[in-house]
Write an enzyme that holds these catalytic residues in place. Structure first.
Site, PDB file in Angstrom:
ATOM      1  N   LYS A  13      39.875  49.709  48.827  1.00 35.14           N
ATOM      2  CA  LYS A  13      40.377  48.333  48.692  1.00 35.14           C
ATOM      3  C   LYS A  13      40.682  48.008  47.225  1.00 35.14           C
ATOM      4  CE  LYS A  13      37.569  44.358  48.551  1.00 35.14           C
ATOM      5  NZ  LYS A  13      37.431  44.181  47.108  1.00 35.14           N
ATOM      6  N   LYS A  18      39.259  52.557  42.442  1.00 36.74           N
ATOM      7  CA  LYS A  18      40.083  53.748  42.744  1.00 36.74           C
ATOM      8  C   LYS A  18      40.662  54.372  41.486  1.00 36.74           C
ATOM      9  CE  LYS A  18      43.064  51.459  45.137  1.00 36.74           C
ATOM     10  NZ  LYS A  18      42.353  50.197  45.190  1.00 36.74           N
ATOM     11  N   LYS A  44      50.362  47.596  41.644  1.00 38.65           N
ATOM     12  CA  LYS A  44      49.824  47.139  40.348  1.00 38.65           C
ATOM     13  C   LYS A  44      50.276  48.045  39.191  1.00 38.65           C
ATOM     14  CE  LYS A  44      45.270  46.591  40.820  1.00 38.65           C
ATOM     15  NZ  LYS A  44      43.884  46.670  40.313  1.00 38.65           N
ATOM     16  N   ASP A 130      43.956  48.347  51.186  1.00 38.75           N
ATOM     17  CA  ASP A 130      43.459  47.119  51.834  1.00 38.75           C
ATOM     18  C   ASP A 130      43.928  47.054  53.276  1.00 38.75           C
ATOM     19  OD1 ASP A 130      43.487  46.371  48.848  1.00 38.75           O
ATOM     20  OD2 ASP A 130      42.232  44.871  49.816  1.00 38.75           O
TER      21      ASP A 130
HETATM   22  P1  ADP Z   1      41.228  49.673  41.731  1.00 45.54           P
HETATM   23  O1  ADP Z   1      42.068  50.762  41.164  1.00 45.54           O
HETATM   24  O2  ADP Z   1      40.536  50.063  43.005  1.00 45.54           O
HETATM   25  O3  ADP Z   1      41.989  48.378  41.907  1.00 45.54           O
HETATM   26  P2  ADP Z   1      39.900  49.792  39.175  1.00 45.54           P
HETATM   27  O4  ADP Z   1      39.632  51.245  39.052  1.00 45.54           O
HETATM   28  O5  ADP Z   1      41.034  49.237  38.388  1.00 45.54           O
HETATM   29  O6  ADP Z   1      40.042  49.365  40.700  1.00 45.54           O
HETATM   30  O7  ADP Z   1      38.523  49.065  38.800  1.00 45.54           O
HETATM   31  C1  ADP Z   1      38.401  47.647  38.795  1.00 45.54           C
HETATM   32  C2  ADP Z   1      37.425  47.246  37.689  1.00 45.54           C
HETATM   33  O8  ADP Z   1      36.124  47.713  38.017  1.00 45.54           O
HETATM   34  C3  ADP Z   1      37.781  47.842  36.325  1.00 45.54           C
HETATM   35  O9  ADP Z   1      37.603  46.869  35.330  1.00 45.54           O
HETATM   36  C4  ADP Z   1      36.796  49.003  36.181  1.00 45.54           C
HETATM   37  O10 ADP Z   1      36.461  49.275  34.834  1.00 45.54           O
HETATM   38  C5  ADP Z   1      35.585  48.468  36.933  1.00 45.54           C
HETATM   39  N1  ADP Z   1      34.758  49.559  37.480  1.00 45.54           N
HETATM   40  C6  ADP Z   1      35.100  50.488  38.395  1.00 45.54           C
HETATM   41  N2  ADP Z   1      34.080  51.331  38.656  1.00 45.54           N
HETATM   42  C7  ADP Z   1      33.041  50.925  37.873  1.00 45.54           C
HETATM   43  C8  ADP Z   1      31.678  51.392  37.666  1.00 45.54           C
HETATM   44  N3  ADP Z   1      31.182  52.433  38.334  1.00 45.54           N
HETATM   45  N4  ADP Z   1      30.905  50.719  36.760  1.00 45.54           N
HETATM   46  C9  ADP Z   1      31.395  49.646  36.087  1.00 45.54           C
HETATM   47  N5  ADP Z   1      32.653  49.169  36.232  1.00 45.54           N
HETATM   48  C10 ADP Z   1      33.464  49.793  37.124  1.00 45.54           C
HETATM   49 MG    MG Z   2      44.093  50.723  40.704  1.00 44.42          MG
END
Ligand code: ADP
Ligand code: MG
Length: 290
Positions: A13, A18, A44, A130
């Site tokens: 999601k 991811k 995004k 999602d």
């Molecule tokens: P997605 O790609 O699924 O939309 P992101 O990888 O961009 O999500 O992560 C969303 C936010 O959560 C980012 O700011 C990332 O740094 C933070 N984040 C992801 N995994 C962790 C973790 N294990 N510990 C702390 N922050 C995390």
């Molecule tokens: Mg992403």
């Protein structure tokens, strides 16, 4: 014999981690000497940011809109340790299907002979999950990837999205679609989190292939515009990502999961709702069956 690249989809999601997870896996594989391509399949378009220092990279869809003679150099850039970064992009907001970007990107990359010429060992697709609508299902449906992993926390909406992916895999795998490699449990912080996600994996006939706790090291690396592998290579988290990358690279244990139906998922969640405070107060120990 020419070694065939492994094409791996990472679903989950929005906001679940991811891109963070995928980029750290790519960085760890590249650090280990493999040739890696990471393709962001999220409108995004920020999948590969931490691999390439946040520099601007035109998306495939934007480039196709502007120019009908797109070259590989227009839409890709080499990031950390040579990881080739590509962002599929999305439609103009409010118009068209977001999954179109994935289709257009993969078609273009095939036309440009990318996979034959670049000769990657691993191609990672970072896919928003999602809703697994027709567009987003493309990487697992049409033979583009042969395996998918899902990133999930112990939050209900993340598990719900994982279960939706399992439904799509269950539907398409028998006719040649991707199978499931397992769940990457991310952002775990509460005492019940591991047990909940283990239980969900067991109920749906899959497994958890890695646990990545919530950590300031991840936040700090992101603020530096880098992966953990690059910014904090000696941290415990860097090793967690290296182990995860090794598993994903080596393992060929793939399943067709058995998703829960809506009622089963609700009932299952409720049993956990009844128990989490007991976990927090230590009445139920980690890993103990409920
Ligand atoms: P997605 O790609 O699924 O939309 P992101 O990888 O961009 O999500 O992560 C969303 C936010 O959560 C980012 O700011 C990332 O740094 C933070 N984040 C992801 N995994 C962790 C973790 N294990 N510990 C702390 N922050 C995390
Ligand atoms: Mg992403």
């Amino acid at each position: 014999m020419i070694k065939k690249a492994k094409h791996i989809a990472i679903y989950g999601k929005g906001g679940i981690g991811k891109s963070t997870t995928t980029s750290n896996i790519s960085a760890a594989l590249a650090e280990a000497g493999y040739r890696v391509i990471q393709i962001g399949c999220d409108p995004k378009s920020d999948s590969t940011n931490t691999l390439r220092g946040g520099n601007y990279l035109p998306t495939v869809l934007d480039s196709l809109r502007e120019n009908n003679n797109v070259k590989l150099s227009d839409i890709s850039v080499e990031g950390f340790k040579g990881v080739l970064c590509i962002e599929a992009g999305g439609p103009v907001p409010g118009v068209g299907c977001a999954g179109r970007g994935i289709n257009a990107a993969v078609e273009l990359l095939q036309q440009l002979n990318l996979f034959e010429e670049y000769k990657p060992d691993y191609v990672l697709y970072d896919v928003l999950g999602d809703v697994v609508c027709g567009g987003f299902a493309v990487p697992i449906r049409d033979g583009i990837t042969d395996r998918a992993f899902v990133v999930s926390s112990s939050d209900f909406m993340a598990v719900y999205a994982a279960n939706n992916l399992f439904k799509a895999i269950n539907k398409y795998a028998p006719s040649g679609g991707a199978k499931l490699g397992g769940i990457i449990a991310n952002g775990l912080s509460a005492s019940y989190s591991e047990s909940l996600i283990d239980d969900f994996a067991e109920r749906t006939g899959t497994k958890v292939v890695g646990y990545v706790p919530r950590s300031l090291v991840v936040s700090q690396s992101e603020l530096f515009g880098k992966t953990v592998i690059e910014a904090n290579p000696h941290s415990e988290h860097a090793n967690i990502y290296r182990n995860l990358a090794k598993y994903i690279a080596d393992s060929d244990e793939l399943d067709i999961p058995n998703p829960l139906n809506v009622t089963e998922l609700r009932d299952w969640a409720r049993t956990w709702g009844d128990r989490i405070f007991e976990f927090e107060s230590g009445v139920v120990k980690r890993g103990e069956a409920i």
